[in-house]
Design an enzyme around this catalytic site. Structure first.
Site, short mmCIF file in Angstrom:
data_model
loop_
_atom_site.label_atom_id
_atom_site.label_comp_id
_atom_site.label_asym_id
_atom_site.label_seq_id
_atom_site.Cartn_x
_atom_site.Cartn_y
_atom_site.Cartn_z
N TYR A 1 1.56 -1.14 0.25
CA TYR A 1 -0.04 0.17 0.26
C TYR A 1 0.92 1.37 0.37
CZ TYR A 1 -3.58 3.65 1.46
OH TYR A 1 -4.23 3.84 1.79
N ASP B 1 9.32 2.58 -0.35
CA ASP B 1 8.28 3.39 0.05
C ASP B 1 8.59 2.91 1.48
OD1 ASP B 1 4.44 3.49 -0.09
OD2 ASP B 1 6.49 4.22 1.40
N LYS C 1 4.86 9.41 8.35
CA LYS C 1 4.89 9.18 9.61
C LYS C 1 6.33 9.02 10.99
CE LYS C 1 2.23 4.97 7.88
NZ LYS C 1 0.86 4.93 8.54
P1 KE4 Z 1 -0.35 8.86 4.24
O1 KE4 Z 1 -1.26 9.54 2.89
O2 KE4 Z 1 -1.71 7.95 5.07
O3 KE4 Z 1 0.39 8.68 5.23
O4 KE4 Z 1 0.47 7.34 4.26
C1 KE4 Z 1 0.29 6.66 2.92
C2 KE4 Z 1 1.05 5.05 2.68
C3 KE4 Z 1 2.03 5.64 1.96
N1 KE4 Z 1 3.26 4.13 1.62
C4 KE4 Z 1 3.06 3.29 3.06
C5 KE4 Z 1 3.80 1.97 3.26
C6 KE4 Z 1 1.78 4.01 4.31
O5 KE4 Z 1 2.06 2.82 5.45
C7 KE4 Z 1 1.06 4.05 3.84
C8 KE4 Z 1 0.31 4.25 5.04
N2 KE4 Z 1 0.15 3.85 5.82
C9 KE4 Z 1 -1.71 3.52 6.80
C10 KE4 Z 1 -1.51 2.44 7.69
N3 KE4 Z 1 -0.88 0.92 7.19
C11 KE4 Z 1 -1.65 4.47 7.51
C12 KE4 Z 1 -3.50 4.39 8.70
C13 KE4 Z 1 -4.58 5.52 7.72
O6 KE4 Z 1 -4.61 4.46 6.56
O7 KE4 Z 1 -5.30 5.70 8.56
#
Ligand code: KE4
Length: 428
Positions: A144, A239, A267
């Site tokens: 993801y 990523d 994060k």
């Molecule tokens: P954000 O747009 O949510 O800041 O980041 C996206 C993203 C990109 N790459 C990786 C590897 C990620 O895990 C994420 C977002 N992670 C999720 C948890 N698995 C965020 C939690 C959520 O979607 O509320």
């Protein structure tokens, strides 16, 4: 456990906010029950609106590696707020943070700050396409990378080479240039590279997958990706939104000794504030506007409050690198407790762990001996998982409400709380 205030807020929120939440995983859709509305947090604890207290193993999905409410971070944020929330003009803090990032991950010779991981990966993909003048990208099923259209896809059943949109609203045309390979399957990558020879701009990968639960790269897999991207004149994007500053201070690229062409982080780098970044060699990054012709912009990119939180967080981590070994030891105790808990109940719980990142896979009867790709994860017993999730929640242990997420520890998790957590897990 009383949850009527959370229940009442959830019912009202669903009337005003889609699904009652501002990010889907928070709605407990994978486990059922009432999502807890959180009132406050401190150290390794969170407190919900009904006054229930939990040991927090979500830590806002990774950012809070120092724990909630670390004094130095709060002080820096408070000071920045008083100086001005945002200017829409360059500030010295942005340079200080970019220098810290580049010092931690030297492959990020140049850095662009943005406001979310989605923005970072979306921009890195656009940059890879602009730099290589090629259109296709390769991602992995189960990885993801945020919710931008071209990345929100996975292979349709059997159609492993062209993707079908995973979400409504993503036009087929947006997904057609997204090729989907199988994590840990070198042959699936090679086949795509051969079929789309000379057309692939980049491969984007979670160096440790953490969005289908935690799945480690097989021995040599990341080295293979490094080699095949060089051979095919395309970029390797790590990523590291989850693994950056989590696996080690230098992230997965330091942990595994691989130098990607571009890296995305989020994060932890924002210390709990909306901040993310992407970066790489100057010869690539200088294609980004206004230096180059790949456009990317953001009103609040690198804003003074978020950069203050990020700077303080990275300085505390940089100056306490031994904390990572401690974190890994704590995670190992949690792993052992889950494994023991499965044994005591005659059930298999497979725990994958990389550094302090881990997931406890609650196995179904057809689950193989190891969990190394998306298909393995799909054999897990989600009822078994959610029953344990709720038993832990009722006992004051707040784990991720999904089998497909990771357990996040912090440097604020005390030995006592880890011991207490292990006892509760083993008593399931
Ligand atoms: P954000 O747009 O949510 O800041 O980041 C996206 C993203 C990109 N790459 C990786 C590897 C990620 O895990 C994420 C977002 N992670 C999720 C948890 N698995 C965020 C939690 C959520 O979607 O509320």
């Amino acid at each position: 456990m009383r949850t009527n205030k959370s229940e009442e807020l959830f019912e009202r929120s669903k009337k005003r906010i889609p699904g009652g939440v501002n990010s889907p995983v928070r709605a407990f859709g994978n486990v059922g029950g009432v999502p807890r509305f959180i009132a406050r947090a401190e150290g390794d604890r969170i407190f919900d609106v009904d006054g229930n207290e939990y040991i927090d193993y979500v830590m806002s999905w990774g950012p809070m590696i120092l724990g909630h409410g670390r004094e130095q971070v709060l002080e820096a944020v408070e000071k920045a707020c008083r100086e001005g929330l945002t200017f829409g003009a360059p500030t010295e803090k942005e340079l200080v943070l970019a220098d810290l990032i580049s010092e931690a991950m030297p492959s990020m010779e140049k850095v662009r700050l943005v406001s979310s991981g989605t923005e970072a990966t979306m921009s890195a993909i656009r940059l890879a396409r602009g730099y290589t003048k090629k259109d296709y990208i390769i991602k992995f099923r189960g990885n993801y990378h945020g919710h931008s259209d071209g990345l929100l896809v996975k292979a349709g059943s059997g159609a492993m080479t062209t993707a079908v949109p995973d979400s409504a609203g993503v036009p087929k045309g947006y997904a057609e240039t997204t090729l989907v390979a199988e994590y840990n399957d070198e042959e699936s990558v090679r086949a795509l590279m051969d079929e789309y020879k000379g057309k692939v701009a980049c491969v984007i990968v979670e160096p440790v997958a953490a969005n289908m639960g935690v799945i480690l790269p097989k021995e040599g897999f990341l080295q293979f990706l490094r080699k095949i991207t060089e051979e095919n004149d395309c970029l390797l994007i790590f990523d590291e939104v989850i693994t950056g500053f989590r696996l080690s201070y230098g992230g997965a690229q330091e942990y595994y000794g691989i130098k990607p062409d571009l890296t995305t982080i989020g994060k932890i780098v924002g210390g709990g504030m909306p901040l993310a970044a992407y970066g790489g060699a100057a010869k690539i990054m200088d294609h980004i506007s206004p230096a180059g012709d790949v456009y990317q912009a953001g009103t609040l990119s690198g804003n003074p409050v978020a950069t203050a939180a990020g700077i303080e967080t990275l300085k505390l981590l940089r100056d306490n690198k031994e904390g990572y070994a401690e974190l890994e030891k704590k995670a190992s105790k949690i792993r052992e407790a889950f494994e023991e808990s499965g044994r005591k109940r005659g059930r298999r719980i497979i725990v994958n762990q990389a550094g302090s990142l881990l997931s406890a896979f609650h196995c179904g009867e057809n689950t193989s001996e190891c969990i190394s790709n998306y298909d393995d994860v799909c054999t897990c017993d989600l009822d078994f998982f959610s029953s344990d999730f709720h038993a832990l929640l009722d006992a004051g242990i707040y784990m991720a409400p999904s089998q497909f997420e990771a357990v996040f520890l912090s440097m604020a998790h005390t030995d006592e709380d880890i011991e207490r957590t292990c006892r509760i897990i083993e008593s399931l």
